[in-house]
Design a protein around this motif. Structure first.
Motif, PDB file in Angstrom:
ATOM      1  N   TYR A 154      -3.936   3.974  -9.563  1.00 49.44           N
ATOM      2  CA  TYR A 154      -4.728   2.688  -9.682  1.00 49.44           C
ATOM      3  C   TYR A 154      -2.876   2.007 -10.167  1.00 49.44           C
ATOM      4  CZ  TYR A 154      -8.878   3.567 -11.231  1.00 49.44           C
ATOM      5  OH  TYR A 154     -10.510   4.308 -11.219  1.00 49.44           O
ATOM      6  N   ASP A 155      -2.642   0.852  -9.397  1.00 47.72           N
ATOM      7  CA  ASP A 155      -1.258   0.096  -9.526  1.00 47.72           C
ATOM      8  C   ASP A 155      -0.997  -0.949 -10.186  1.00 47.72           C
ATOM      9  OD1 ASP A 155       1.143  -1.202  -8.380  1.00 47.72           O
ATOM     10  OD2 ASP A 155       1.230   0.214  -6.152  1.00 47.72           O
TER      11      ASP A 155
ATOM     12  N   LYS B 169      -7.516   8.844  -7.258  1.00 45.93           N
ATOM     13  CA  LYS B 169      -7.882   7.879  -7.086  1.00 45.93           C
ATOM     14  C   LYS B 169      -6.180   7.431  -8.029  1.00 45.93           C
ATOM     15  CE  LYS B 169     -12.472   5.611  -7.652  1.00 45.93           C
ATOM     16  NZ  LYS B 169     -13.450   4.804  -8.181  1.00 45.93           N
TER      17      LYS B 169
ATOM     18  N   TRP C 240       6.990  -1.806 -12.108  1.00 47.97           N
ATOM     19  CA  TRP C 240       5.967  -1.969 -10.911  1.00 47.97           C
ATOM     20  C   TRP C 240       5.874  -0.798 -11.271  1.00 47.97           C
ATOM     21  CZ3 TRP C 240       6.843  -2.127  -5.358  1.00 47.97           C
ATOM     22  CH2 TRP C 240       5.301  -1.552  -4.539  1.00 47.97           C
TER      23      TRP C 240
ATOM     24  N   MET D  72       1.045  -1.626   0.049  1.00 43.15           N
ATOM     25  CA  MET D  72      -0.445  -0.255  -0.061  1.00 43.15           C
ATOM     26  C   MET D  72       1.027   1.311  -0.006  1.00 43.15           C
ATOM     27  SD  MET D  72      -3.538   1.378   0.077  1.00 43.15           S
ATOM     28  CE  MET D  72      -3.918   3.255   0.291  1.00 43.15           C
TER      29      MET D  72
ATOM     30  N   HIS E  48       5.691   5.538  -3.886  1.00 47.47           N
ATOM     31  CA  HIS E  48       5.713   4.211  -4.812  1.00 47.47           C
ATOM     32  C   HIS E  48       7.552   4.468  -5.640  1.00 47.47           C
ATOM     33  CE1 HIS E  48       5.031   1.511  -7.922  1.00 47.47           C
ATOM     34  NE2 HIS E  48       3.785   1.782  -7.220  1.00 47.47           N
TER      35      HIS E  48
ATOM     36  N   ASN F 243       0.059  -3.947 -10.296  1.00 47.90           N
ATOM     37  CA  ASN F 243      -0.302  -5.076  -9.354  1.00 47.90           C
ATOM     38  C   ASN F 243      -1.821  -4.897  -8.931  1.00 47.90           C
ATOM     39  OD1 ASN F 243      -0.966  -3.362  -7.027  1.00 47.90           O
ATOM     40  ND2 ASN F 243       0.661  -3.847  -6.022  1.00 47.90           N
ATOM     41  N   GLY F 244      -2.637  -4.165  -9.171  1.00 45.17           N
ATOM     42  CA  GLY F 244      -4.155  -4.478  -9.227  1.00 45.17           C
ATOM     43  C   GLY F 244      -5.184  -4.008  -8.127  1.00 45.17           C
ATOM     44  N   GLU F 245      -4.064  -2.607  -6.771  1.00 47.75           N
ATOM     45  CA  GLU F 245      -4.203  -1.711  -6.467  1.00 47.75           C
ATOM     46  C   GLU F 245      -4.878  -0.076  -6.456  1.00 47.75           C
ATOM     47  OE1 GLU F 245      -2.359  -2.048  -2.061  1.00 47.75           O
ATOM     48  OE2 GLU F 245      -0.813  -3.062  -2.989  1.00 47.75           O
ATOM     49  N   ILE F 246      -5.724  -0.340  -5.995  1.00 42.93           N
ATOM     50  CA  ILE F 246      -5.638   0.924  -6.087  1.00 42.93           C
ATOM     51  C   ILE F 246      -5.927   1.359  -4.461  1.00 42.93           C
ATOM     52  CG2 ILE F 246      -8.075   2.739  -7.384  1.00 42.93           C
ATOM     53  CD1 ILE F 246      -9.141   0.568  -8.371  1.00 42.93           C
ATOM     54  N   TYR F 247      -5.297   2.787  -4.705  1.00 51.31           N
ATOM     55  CA  TYR F 247      -5.121   3.857  -4.211  1.00 51.31           C
ATOM     56  C   TYR F 247      -6.015   4.673  -3.262  1.00 51.31           C
ATOM     57  CZ  TYR F 247      -1.076   1.135  -4.375  1.00 51.31           C
ATOM     58  OH  TYR F 247      -0.122   0.292  -4.505  1.00 51.31           O
ATOM     59  N   THR F 248      -6.633   5.511  -2.381  1.00 56.44           N
ATOM     60  CA  THR F 248      -7.651   6.421  -2.329  1.00 56.44           C
ATOM     61  C   THR F 248      -7.388   7.301  -1.891  1.00 56.44           C
ATOM     62  OG1 THR F 248      -9.240   5.419  -0.668  1.00 56.44           O
ATOM     63  CG2 THR F 248      -9.241   5.044  -4.193  1.00 56.44           C
TER      64      THR F 248
END
Lengths: 423, 167, 104, 106
Positions: D90-91, D88, D44, D1, D26, D93-98
């Protein structure tokens, strides 16, 4: 040339040879009005002195009656030296025949080939060398203007600002926070803010050990970073905290009334705030458009002659000297090349190929010195660039004796370069 | 105006802007422009785009860059729909694409980019009427003394950087 | 910094167009004075040091060549001169040595 | 995260163009580099960023491998009404940080 002779004999020979070589130069310079140099700092004082040594008639215009160096001003902040030890007069230059004129230049007229001083006096030149240093971008950090700098000193020009910051450090109670906010690149003396953090930490560790130094940085990396950080860990533990740009270190706004620094995402109320704002060439260059609308002055990399106006040479921090950093040593090295080029041009000769050095010592503590050096030449693209495979920083694994020796050499550096500037 | 379609020539010549008799774009950048900005006519931006970078970067790891169309009114009728950045000599030419709306109020973004070496960096802008402007900036990426940082906080980052500097 | 005034060049044109500087005619070899004067920043004007840095004004030409060459080849260890000496060719080292010797 | 940081002025006048700053922790590994053991570090990155103002998309971006580690972005929006801005990221790796920021418009 390799014939052995006594020192006295060679001195005589060398004297004779010098006189023969420079005689035509003197004649040319005098008939053409001579060289005017603006600014008696690392670039200007050196240029004036070396031109004089080449027999050229030189007028050096400086607004102050003495010059206080930014190099070693951090030792004043750290309580190691007093302010007078970094202040130099111009008696030596005068004794060597430099015409030192005290005055503040307010305009340069490239067409008339003259400069105008406050009060209206004009001085004509055949060639002008400007080494005016930096100015600050007062609009870059919200709330930080010249008035704010009296409360949150930059101390990035040695002088009253240095003394304001030193007094604030002395007055600060134990347990206080000293914030240092270095700007993004390029700026005068890239390792300077980190040496400052070191020597302030040295003072605090000795006198006010519960205090902190907080570096709020507009950058993610800095000069000699590994050496500084290793030295900080060794000498000061967690007394110094560095917040890089990518962790929110960038200063966006200040409130001098409350000594508060607002970074992009946080606010820090501190006891002493040393804000070093982004920089540009001294605004004097704008009177002749020498920065071409940018921050720094483009120059011919061999002669330091402005690419905007003929017969005006710009060196030191104000110039774009290829990849050389904006440092006192760079300016000193450039000044000697520029002086030789100007003397050659006045005599109708081609200027010689330049070679430069930048040598920079930083004190992490009074007995703990680190250094970086590089040799510079003109490369194929016509710009000044470091010689590959040479230079670099002090070894990371050096013993304490080496750090102590480099601290000694830092003091030697200062004694030598100021003697080279002022005689 | 640019002559030639996507990828058909190594160099494209523009004579639209009086200050520049020729505008030459490397093939790899032109292809990336077509990919991200569409197969359309690109004009040299003149004063329309303000593309602000330092002329020299002390390292290529994190270079501040601002792309702006300062004179765009950002109204429904006349606004900037996207801003783009490309590089000539990074491993890939794509940097970023920003999609704007009139509600942005100001056609400007500031970011930090990584550059493998000294090179031209390109910026593009598309206006709501379909006009596309491009511009470029030559930046020297340093690793010089004093300004240069040869040591790094940790070894992994050092390797990253060595690789990056090597292109 | 100022907003960009564009200079756009292709892969082939970039190297040439990027050059902001035209060089005047300059001698091919760096003048000995330009090489040697740079030393003064640490070692004092004409190599006479007023402080803790060693003076270099009374080193014979042969010794100077031997010293600088040893520094360059890491055959003698000091704090900084190993890093400095690597920036000079053998011919330049000889020119520097001759320059200082000529002032003795 | 990833840790995200956003600076939005808490209050603004209606119609005012406000500056928004964002910073994400990141690595933004570009996929061209080797680790200390000589192994390729796979790509990544955060590849997309979106901003909605009271549910309407006002700004978005596609990011590629030349965006620096810990991506930093300044952009602008018009303060139209009191409400919230939703960010939002979009990573790969599929994660979404909000992140959500409140703004009061007067």
């Amino acid at each position: 040339m390799t014939q052995k002779s006594t020192r006295r004999d060679v001195l005589k020979l060398a004297g004779a040879a010098t006189a023969a070589t420079v005689a035509p130069t003197i004649a040319t310079a005098q008939s053409a009005g001579g060289v005017v140099v603006i600014g008696a700092g690392f670039g200007g004082a050196t240029a004036a002195r070396y031109l004089r040594r080449a027999g050229v008639s030189v007028t050096l215009v400086e607004q102050n009656s003495s010059f206080s160096t930014c190099p070693f001003s951090n030792t004043v902040l750290g309580g190691i030296n007093n302010f007078s030890s970094i202040t130099h007069g111009f008696g030596g230059l005068r004794r060597e025949g430099v015409n030192v004129v005290r005055g503040r230049v307010n305009a340069v007229d490239p067409d008339a080939k003259s400069i105008t001083l406050d009060g209206g006096d004009t001085i004509a030149y055949d060639r002008l060398i400007m080494s005016p240093g930096i100015d600050f971008k007062w609009d870059a950090i919200e709330g930080y203007d010249e008035a704010a700098a009296e409360l949150m000193p930059h101390a990035w020009k040695a002088g009253s600002q240095t003394n304001i910051l030193r007094r604030q450090l002395e007055a600060m109670p134990d347990g206080g926070v000293v914030a240092i906010a270095p700007p993004g690149n390029p700026f005068r003396c890239p390792p300077g803010p980190y040496e400052r953090a070191s020597l302030i930490a040295h003072y605090l560790k000795t006198e006010k050990p519960r205090s902190k130094v907080l570096i709020l940085d507009a950058k993610d990396s800095f000069s000699k970073q590994g050496l500084f950080q290793a030295g900080w860990a060794e000498l000061y533990g967690d007394l110094i905290e560095w917040v890089p740009f990518s962790e929110g270190g960038n200063v966006a706004r200040v409130d001098p009334a409350t000594n508060t620094i607002f970074t992009d995402f946080d606010e820090h109320k501190v006891d002493v705030a040393n804000i070093i704002p982004p920089q540009r060439s001294n605004r004097l260059v704008d009177t002749a458009g020498l920065a071409d609308g940018g921050d720094w002055c483009p120059i011919n990399q061999t002669t330091f002659e402005s690419t905007i106006h003929a017969n005006i040479h710009v060196l030191g921090d104000a110039s774009i000297a290829g990849r050389m950093p904006k440092s006192g040593f760079s300016a000193n090295s450039q000044a000697k090349v520029c002086a030789a080029a100007v003397a050659a041009l006045l005599a109708g000769n081609d200027p010689a190929s330049p070679s430069f050095i930048n040598t920079c010592y930083s004190l992490v503590a009074p007995d703990y010195g680190i250094s970086v050096a590089a040799i510079y030449r003109i490369i194929e693209d016509g710009t000044i660039a470091p010689v590959a495979g040479a230079g670099g920083v002090s070894p990371s694994d050096a013993p304490a004796s080496t750090r102590a020796l480099e601290a000694d050499y830092a003091r030697g550096w200062y004694a030598s370069i100021t003697a080279d500037m002022f005689g | 105006m640019l002559a030639g379609g996507a990828g058909s020539l190594a160099l494209y010549t523009v004579t639209a802007h009086p200050a520049h008799a020729e505008l030459l774009i490397p093939d790899v950048v032109f292809k990336a422009m077509v990919d991200r900005m569409g197969d359309r006519t690109f004009s040299e931006s003149g004063d329309n785009i303000a593309f602000t970078l330092p002329t020299h970067a002390e390292t290529g790891l994190s270079v501040p860059a601002t792309v702006s169309v300062p004179n765009s009114p950002m109204t429904q009728a006349d606004h900037i729909t996207s801003l783009h950045m490309f590089t000539e000599l990074n491993p890939q030419p794509y940097v970023a694409d920003y999609y704007l709306t009139p509600r942005c109020g100001k056609a400007e973004i500031t970011t930090r980019i990584r550059l493998a070496r000294s090179q031209f960096v390109y910026a593009g802008a598309i206006r709501s009427d379909g006009t596309a402007w491009i511009t470029a900036f030559y930046i020297t990426v340093n690793l010089g003394a004093c300004a240069a940082d040869i040591f790094l906080p940790d070894a992994a980052e050092a390797v990253r950087r060595r690789q990056l500097e090597g292109g | 910094m100022s907003p960009i005034k564009t200079m756009v060049a292709g892969t082939f044109g970039a190297a040439l167009l990027a050059l902001p500087v035209t060089l005047p005619a300059a001698a091919d070899e760096t003048a000995p004075a330009n090489l040697a004067n740079a030393c003064a920043g640490c070692h004092g004007t004409d190599g006479i040091s007023p402080g803790p840095t060693p003076s270099i004004n009374e080193i014979s030409e042969e010794d100077m060549i031997a010293l600088l060459t040893a520094f360059k080849n890491d055959e003698a260890a000091v704090t900084m001169m190993n890093r400095i000496a690597k920036g000079y060719t053998d011919a330049e080292i000889a020119a520097i040595a001759a320059y200082f010797a000529s002032m003795m | 995260m990833a840790e995200v940081r956003v600076a939005v002025p808490p209050t603004a006048r209606k119609g005012e163009v406000i500056e928004i700053k964002t910073l994400v922790s990141h690595p933004m590994d570009n996929g061209f580099l080797l680790d200390y053991g000589g192994r390729m570090i796979p790509r990544w990155i955060i590849n997309r960023f979106e901003v909605e103002y009271n549910g309407e998309m006002v700004f978005s971006a596609d990011w590629h491998v030349s965006i620096s580690t810990n991506p930093y972005l300044i952009f602008y929006t018009v303060a139209t009404e009191t409400g919230q801005l939703d960010f939002k990221w979009y990573d790969d790796n599929g994660e979404i940080y909000t992140h959500t920021a409140e703004i009061t418009v007067t």
